[in-house]
Design an enzyme around this catalytic site. Structure first.
Site, PDB file in Angstrom:
ATOM      1  N   ARG A  22      -0.419  -8.261 -28.179  1.00 25.31           N
ATOM      2  CA  ARG A  22       0.434  -7.365 -27.386  1.00 25.31           C
ATOM      3  C   ARG A  22       0.823  -8.015 -26.062  1.00 25.31           C
ATOM      4  O   ARG A  22       1.925  -7.791 -25.552  1.00 25.31           O
ATOM      5  CB  ARG A  22      -0.279  -6.034 -27.134  1.00 25.31           C
ATOM      6  N   ARG A  81     -16.923   3.774  -8.755  1.00 27.77           N
ATOM      7  CA  ARG A  81     -15.641   3.062  -8.755  1.00 27.77           C
ATOM      8  C   ARG A  81     -15.743   1.612  -9.241  1.00 27.77           C
ATOM      9  O   ARG A  81     -14.716   0.973  -9.477  1.00 27.77           O
ATOM     10  CB  ARG A  81     -15.045   3.060  -7.344  1.00 27.77           C
ATOM     11  N   ASP A 140     -15.143  -7.641   1.412  1.00 25.03           N
ATOM     12  CA  ASP A 140     -15.190  -6.396   2.183  1.00 25.03           C
ATOM     13  C   ASP A 140     -15.032  -6.617   3.677  1.00 25.03           C
ATOM     14  O   ASP A 140     -15.262  -5.700   4.466  1.00 25.03           O
ATOM     15  CB  ASP A 140     -16.510  -5.648   1.912  1.00 25.03           C
ATOM     16  N   ASN A 141     -14.643  -7.832   4.091  1.00 22.99           N
ATOM     17  CA  ASN A 141     -14.511  -8.056   5.532  1.00 22.99           C
ATOM     18  C   ASN A 141     -13.543  -9.191   5.819  1.00 22.99           C
ATOM     19  O   ASN A 141     -13.309 -10.067   4.987  1.00 22.99           O
ATOM     20  CB  ASN A 141     -15.878  -8.341   6.161  1.00 22.99           C
ATOM     21  N   PHE A 142     -12.994  -9.173   7.044  1.00 25.39           N
ATOM     22  CA  PHE A 142     -11.978 -10.150   7.418  1.00 25.39           C
ATOM     23  C   PHE A 142     -12.569 -11.504   7.777  1.00 25.39           C
ATOM     24  O   PHE A 142     -11.865 -12.513   7.745  1.00 25.39           O
ATOM     25  CB  PHE A 142     -11.128  -9.613   8.572  1.00 25.39           C
ATOM     26  N   CYS A 181       0.797 -16.998   6.173  1.00 22.58           N
ATOM     27  CA  CYS A 181      -0.603 -16.864   5.790  1.00 22.58           C
ATOM     28  C   CYS A 181      -1.233 -15.701   6.570  1.00 22.58           C
ATOM     29  O   CYS A 181      -0.602 -15.076   7.418  1.00 22.58           O
ATOM     30  CB  CYS A 181      -1.359 -18.168   6.036  1.00 22.58           C
ATOM     31  N   CYS A 196     -15.176   1.738   3.132  1.00 21.81           N
ATOM     32  CA  CYS A 196     -15.556   2.700   2.094  1.00 21.81           C
ATOM     33  C   CYS A 196     -16.800   3.475   2.486  1.00 21.81           C
ATOM     34  O   CYS A 196     -16.984   4.627   2.095  1.00 21.81           O
ATOM     35  CB  CYS A 196     -15.797   1.978   0.774  1.00 21.81           C
ATOM     36  N   CYS A 255       1.173 -22.133  13.530  1.00 20.58           N
ATOM     37  CA  CYS A 255      -0.035 -21.582  12.931  1.00 20.58           C
ATOM     38  C   CYS A 255      -1.021 -22.712  12.623  1.00 20.58           C
ATOM     39  O   CYS A 255      -0.655 -23.711  12.002  1.00 20.58           O
ATOM     40  CB  CYS A 255       0.290 -20.805  11.655  1.00 20.58           C
ATOM     41  N   CYS A 258      -1.497 -22.828   8.484  1.00 23.52           N
ATOM     42  CA  CYS A 258      -0.427 -23.244   7.573  1.00 23.52           C
ATOM     43  C   CYS A 258       0.737 -23.934   8.271  1.00 23.52           C
ATOM     44  O   CYS A 258       1.735 -24.257   7.637  1.00 23.52           O
ATOM     45  CB  CYS A 258       0.088 -22.033   6.787  1.00 23.52           C
TER      46      CYS A 258
END
Length: 353
Positions: A22, A81, A140-142, A181, A196, A255, A258
């Site tokens: 498929r 989840r 979960d973090n920057f 970026c 969350c 930057c 980049c």
């Protein structure tokens, strides 16, 4: 007996071909695209909600190799989840990467799945990216996202940013040399935001972000880069809002990730979050890469549901059931009640993002 084996082998071959039939009928993939997917390597950073959803989709699609890295273990609150995990995984506190590999092997034994139980540090990640074709952000973090952003550009690997909380989701595809970026878009790491653990989340938000991320990953895996979405996508499923913004003008030659003179700043020690066990105090200090100014009004509101919050002009504290978190104006944080750096970092990222 020989004829029987030949018939069985033909049957097995037909079943394998039918497995992806498929997907191959979709004209933009086809048989050639399926062959490409089967020869490619995807790397997922984080095995939580987004990571488990993306991993399952890629494995069901017949990716050749999948590497998934995560430092955490399965908890009961994850089961609402995080679709790869079951009650037994939470009862045994199985590392998420290991639980994911076990379940993914049951879904498609033909896919090579590598599970790494480790923290996503610059040194640890760089040696793992030699043959990677796409990186999927499910962290979960920057702090880690900026490390991934630098490494992706240093190694010339497309990566797909994704984030979700509550009913709100965000995703953006970053292609080295073509798009802005993460460092172009955000001049410094966001200090505090809903997570969350502080604002909750509904599972459809996860599935929506993962669907966009995996669709973009498919385009990269079959080398259809012209089909990639060039916009920064945000949505709120509860309030029925959907926005798409073109960020092309944000790309800048100055930057450091980049641009023309790249230094990959988030791979250097001074731009990494520092942790230190305070001698004799059963406390871990966590210090972000640069001095920041917290909005204590916002932070107090965010933490109020997790414990008793107190503050003065210099710091804010939150008394939790097992720990006490103290946040200073300059961005430093004390986690009282533990000498375990990983446990302290986990709590820090859960509550502060």
């Amino acid at each position: 007996m020989k004829n029987m084996r030949e018939r069985w082998n033909r049957k097995e071959g037909n079943l394998l071909n039918d497995r992806y039939s498929r997907q191959q009928l979709f004209a933009n993939i086809g048989e050639k695209g399926q062959e490409k997917i089967r020869s490619k390597h995807a790397f997922i950073v984080g095995a939580g909600a987004l990571g488990s959803a993306s991993a399952e989709a890629l494995v069901r699609a017949g990716i050749g190799k999948l590497t998934i890295i995560d430092r955490d273990y399965v908890e009961w609150s994850n089961l609402q989840r995080q679709q790869l995990y079951a009650e037994g995984d939470a009862s045994r506190q199985l590392p998420k990467a290991i639980a994911a590999k076990q379940r993914l092997g049951q879904i498609n034994s033909d896919v090579q799945v590598e599970a790494l139980v480790m923290d996503a540090t610059p040194g640890g990640l760089e040696g793992l990216l030699d043959d990677v074709d796409v990186i999927v952000d499910a962290t979960d973090n920057f702090d880690i996202r900026f490390v991934v952003n630098d490494l992706a550009h240093k190694c010339n690997i497309p990566w797909i940013y994704g984030s979700c909380v509550g009913s709100y989701g965000v995703t953006y595809t970053i292609v080295p040399g073509q798009t802005p970026c993460l460092n172009c878009m955000l001049s410094q790491i966001p200090v505090v935001g809903a997570t969350c653990d502080t604002a909750g989340i509904i599972s459809p938000t996860v599935q929506m972000v993962a669907a966009y991320q995996v669709a973009e990953a498919f385009k990269i895996l079959v080398d259809d880069f012209s089909a990639l979405r060039r916009s920064f996508l945000t949505f709120d499923l509860w309030s029925n809002q959907h926005y798409s913004m073109n960020l092309d003008k944000m790309k800048t030659d100055s930057c450091l990730t980049c641009g023309t003179d790249r230094t990959y700043p988030y791979l250097t020690y001074e731009n990494q979050t520092k942790t230190e066990v305070l001698c004799g105090r059963d406390t871990v200090q966590i210090r972000p890469p640069r001095t920041v100014q917290y909005n204590f009004d916002q932070l107090e509101k965010q933490l109020r549901n997790h414990g008793e919050v107190g503050r003065n002009p210099y710091l804010l504290s939150c008394q939790l059931s097992d720990y006490r978190l103290v946040i200073f104006r300059d961005g430093r944080a004390f986690v009282h009640g533990t000498n375990d750096i990983q446990e302290a970092k986990k709590l820090y990222y859960q509550l502060l993002g």
